[in-house]
Design a protein around this motif. Structure first.
Motif, PDB file in Angstrom:
ATOM      1  N   TYR A 163      34.968  67.126 -20.746  1.00  0.00           N
ATOM      2  CA  TYR A 163      35.986  68.203 -20.042  1.00  0.00           C
ATOM      3  C   TYR A 163      37.368  67.565 -20.119  1.00  0.00           C
ATOM      4  CZ  TYR A 163      32.308  70.769 -17.770  1.00  0.00           C
ATOM      5  OH  TYR A 163      31.343  71.806 -17.494  1.00  0.00           O
ATOM      6  N   HIS A 164      37.309  66.215 -20.730  1.00  0.00           N
ATOM      7  CA  HIS A 164      38.876  65.676 -20.930  1.00  0.00           C
ATOM      8  C   HIS A 164      39.581  66.460 -21.877  1.00  0.00           C
ATOM      9  CE1 HIS A 164      38.738  62.179 -18.600  1.00  0.00           C
ATOM     10  NE2 HIS A 164      37.464  61.778 -18.720  1.00  0.00           N
ATOM     11  N   MET A 165      38.741  67.213 -22.780  1.00  0.00           N
ATOM     12  CA  MET A 165      39.791  67.769 -23.993  1.00  0.00           C
ATOM     13  C   MET A 165      39.959  69.132 -23.612  1.00  0.00           C
ATOM     14  SD  MET A 165      37.084  66.719 -27.317  1.00  0.00           S
ATOM     15  CE  MET A 165      35.691  67.637 -26.793  1.00  0.00           C
ATOM     16  N   ARG A 166      39.342  69.561 -22.228  1.00  0.00           N
ATOM     17  CA  ARG A 166      39.882  70.848 -21.779  1.00  0.00           C
ATOM     18  C   ARG A 166      40.985  70.705 -20.682  1.00  0.00           C
ATOM     19  NH1 ARG A 166      33.830  73.406 -21.253  1.00  0.00           N
ATOM     20  NH2 ARG A 166      34.985  74.756 -20.071  1.00  0.00           N
ATOM     21  N   GLY A 167      41.384  69.668 -20.514  1.00  0.00           N
ATOM     22  CA  GLY A 167      42.215  69.050 -19.322  1.00  0.00           C
ATOM     23  C   GLY A 167      41.531  69.491 -18.042  1.00  0.00           C
ATOM     24  N   MET A 168      40.293  69.110 -18.011  1.00  0.00           N
ATOM     25  CA  MET A 168      39.600  69.490 -16.545  1.00  0.00           C
ATOM     26  C   MET A 168      38.922  68.151 -16.012  1.00  0.00           C
ATOM     27  SD  MET A 168      37.465  72.807 -17.929  1.00  0.00           S
ATOM     28  CE  MET A 168      36.421  72.908 -16.508  1.00  0.00           C
ATOM     29  N   ALA A 169      39.400  67.033 -16.696  1.00  0.00           N
ATOM     30  CA  ALA A 169      38.777  65.908 -16.330  1.00  0.00           C
ATOM     31  C   ALA A 169      39.885  64.649 -16.173  1.00  0.00           C
ATOM     32  CB  ALA A 169      37.633  65.302 -17.091  1.00  0.00           C
ATOM     33  N   ILE A 170      39.501  63.701 -15.332  1.00  0.00           N
ATOM     34  CA  ILE A 170      40.316  62.486 -15.151  1.00  0.00           C
ATOM     35  C   ILE A 170      39.500  61.442 -14.575  1.00  0.00           C
ATOM     36  CG2 ILE A 170      40.955  62.987 -12.720  1.00  0.00           C
ATOM     37  CD1 ILE A 170      43.845  62.173 -13.428  1.00  0.00           C
ATOM     38  N   ASP A 171      39.984  60.223 -15.356  1.00  0.00           N
ATOM     39  CA  ASP A 171      39.190  58.780 -14.690  1.00  0.00           C
ATOM     40  C   ASP A 171      40.266  58.389 -13.748  1.00  0.00           C
ATOM     41  OD1 ASP A 171      37.354  59.671 -16.315  1.00  0.00           O
ATOM     42  OD2 ASP A 171      37.800  58.315 -18.238  1.00  0.00           O
ATOM     43  N   ILE A 172      39.914  57.782 -12.660  1.00  0.00           N
ATOM     44  CA  ILE A 172      40.910  57.120 -11.720  1.00  0.00           C
ATOM     45  C   ILE A 172      40.266  56.143 -11.302  1.00  0.00           C
ATOM     46  CG2 ILE A 172      42.141  59.638 -11.452  1.00  0.00           C
ATOM     47  CD1 ILE A 172      40.356  59.774  -8.756  1.00  0.00           C
ATOM     48  N   ALA A 173      41.279  55.369 -10.394  1.00  0.00           N
ATOM     49  CA  ALA A 173      41.026  54.352  -9.394  1.00  0.00           C
ATOM     50  C   ALA A 173      42.118  54.353  -8.313  1.00  0.00           C
ATOM     51  CB  ALA A 173      40.729  52.739 -10.154  1.00  0.00           C
ATOM     52  N   ILE A 174      42.094  54.126  -7.413  1.00  0.00           N
ATOM     53  CA  ILE A 174      42.931  53.550  -6.188  1.00  0.00           C
ATOM     54  C   ILE A 174      42.865  52.166  -5.895  1.00  0.00           C
ATOM     55  CG2 ILE A 174      43.802  54.367  -4.142  1.00  0.00           C
ATOM     56  CD1 ILE A 174      42.719  57.243  -4.272  1.00  0.00           C
ATOM     57  N   PRO A 175      43.830  51.202  -6.240  1.00  0.00           N
ATOM     58  CA  PRO A 175      43.807  49.883  -5.886  1.00  0.00           C
ATOM     59  C   PRO A 175      43.268  49.514  -4.550  1.00  0.00           C
ATOM     60  CG  PRO A 175      45.729  50.341  -7.139  1.00  0.00           C
ATOM     61  CD  PRO A 175      45.237  51.733  -6.798  1.00  0.00           C
ATOM     62  N   ASP A 176      43.548  50.197  -3.450  1.00  0.00           N
ATOM     63  CA  ASP A 176      43.379  49.656  -2.159  1.00  0.00           C
ATOM     64  C   ASP A 176      42.073  50.368  -1.627  1.00  0.00           C
ATOM     65  OD1 ASP A 176      45.431  47.750  -2.007  1.00  0.00           O
ATOM     66  OD2 ASP A 176      46.881  49.285  -1.062  1.00  0.00           O
ATOM     67  N   VAL A 177      41.379  51.409  -2.381  1.00  0.00           N
ATOM     68  CA  VAL A 177      40.247  51.652  -1.864  1.00  0.00           C
ATOM     69  C   VAL A 177      39.010  51.359  -2.847  1.00  0.00           C
ATOM     70  CG1 VAL A 177      38.952  54.079  -1.826  1.00  0.00           C
ATOM     71  CG2 VAL A 177      41.336  53.851  -1.382  1.00  0.00           C
ATOM     72  N   LYS A 178      37.821  51.048  -2.229  1.00  0.00           N
ATOM     73  CA  LYS A 178      36.748  50.401  -2.689  1.00  0.00           C
ATOM     74  C   LYS A 178      36.327  51.327  -3.584  1.00  0.00           C
ATOM     75  CE  LYS A 178      32.550  48.020  -1.580  1.00  0.00           C
ATOM     76  NZ  LYS A 178      31.668  47.447  -0.354  1.00  0.00           N
ATOM     77  N   LEU A 179      36.019  51.216  -5.080  1.00  0.00           N
ATOM     78  CA  LEU A 179      35.366  52.055  -5.837  1.00  0.00           C
ATOM     79  C   LEU A 179      34.105  53.047  -5.444  1.00  0.00           C
ATOM     80  CD1 LEU A 179      36.556  53.078  -8.797  1.00  0.00           C
ATOM     81  CD2 LEU A 179      34.636  51.490  -9.668  1.00  0.00           C
ATOM     82  N   SER A 180      33.237  52.158  -4.570  1.00  0.00           N
ATOM     83  CA  SER A 180      32.108  52.950  -4.170  1.00  0.00           C
ATOM     84  C   SER A 180      32.487  54.109  -3.166  1.00  0.00           C
ATOM     85  CB  SER A 180      31.033  52.057  -3.673  1.00  0.00           C
ATOM     86  OG  SER A 180      31.604  51.086  -2.453  1.00  0.00           O
ATOM     87  N   HIS A 181      33.641  53.711  -2.311  1.00  0.00           N
ATOM     88  CA  HIS A 181      34.188  54.669  -1.444  1.00  0.00           C
ATOM     89  C   HIS A 181      34.673  55.893  -1.948  1.00  0.00           C
ATOM     90  CE1 HIS A 181      34.463  51.348   1.870  1.00  0.00           C
ATOM     91  NE2 HIS A 181      33.149  51.880   1.851  1.00  0.00           N
ATOM     92  N   LEU A 182      35.446  55.654  -2.988  1.00  0.00           N
ATOM     93  CA  LEU A 182      36.038  56.590  -3.808  1.00  0.00           C
ATOM     94  C   LEU A 182      35.076  57.519  -4.307  1.00  0.00           C
ATOM     95  CD1 LEU A 182      38.833  57.797  -4.693  1.00  0.00           C
ATOM     96  CD2 LEU A 182      38.783  56.127  -6.744  1.00  0.00           C
ATOM     97  N   ARG A 183      33.912  57.109  -4.894  1.00  0.00           N
ATOM     98  CA  ARG A 183      32.858  57.946  -5.462  1.00  0.00           C
ATOM     99  C   ARG A 183      32.370  58.621  -4.414  1.00  0.00           C
ATOM    100  NH1 ARG A 183      27.180  56.590  -5.861  1.00  0.00           N
ATOM    101  NH2 ARG A 183      26.164  58.041  -7.576  1.00  0.00           N
TER     102      ARG A 183
END
Length: 182
Positions: A132-152
């Protein structure tokens, strides 16, 4: 004959009342839902560029802001930008609201050209050949102060598309495709 007229009159009055009832509240709700502003902030970890702005104001998408976001989310390997799916911005906005924060998203990958995606897919089985990245429909992200499992978990709770979890690489993937989890 007078029974038919009376019945017809009641039906017409009933339909008229139903129509008036159903129209009035919708107008009130519509005016409330289009007022307001929606803001996002991004930091591209590869180019070290930042972008922030109100992408939606009183029900209207702000083209200048969307263009700035698309530029920041470009394929940095090919230096190619593409319009991103507006639903992706809505997903990210809702993600911030769900987490009760207004933090900057660190972008690992936004738009990918087919050439870049093919190169990445040849090196890793984690990269979809029809991403979906090729269609502008996806993004890979992180937020430094947010635990990755909480973001998920917050992204999964939205049920607005796909959510991938990459704890070893330190990011999650979200897209506006069908709802799925991996």
């Amino acid at each position: 004959m007078s029974i038919v007229s009376s019945t017809r009159r009641k039906v017409i009055l009933g339909l008229g009342g139903l129509a008036a009832y159903s129209v009035s509240p919708i107008k009130v709700q519509a005016s409330q839902t289009i007022l307001g502003e929606r803001n996002l902030e991004f930091y591209n970890i590869h180019t070290r560029e930042r972008a922030q702005g109100y992408y939606w104001v009183d029900g209207i998408y702000q083209e200048d802001t969307l263009n700035n976001f698309s530029h920041l989310l470009r394929d940095h390997r090919e230096n190619l930008a593409a319009p991103m799916d507006k639903r992706l911005y809505e997903l990210l906005y809702q993600l911030n609201k769900t987490l009760n924060i207004s933090e900057e998203f660190h972008v690992i990958s936004g738009y990918r050209s087919p050439k870049t995606n093919q190169m990445l897919a040849s090196k890793s089985h984690a990269v979809a050949t029809k991403s979906y990245h090729m269609r502008g429909m996806a993004i890979d992200i992180a937020i430094p102060d947010v635990k990755l499992s909480h973001l998920r978990e917050a992204a999964i709770s939205l049920k607005l598309g796909g959510v991938g979890y990459y704890p070893k690489s330190g990011f999650i993937h979200v897209d506006t495709g069908r709802v799925r989890i991996w």
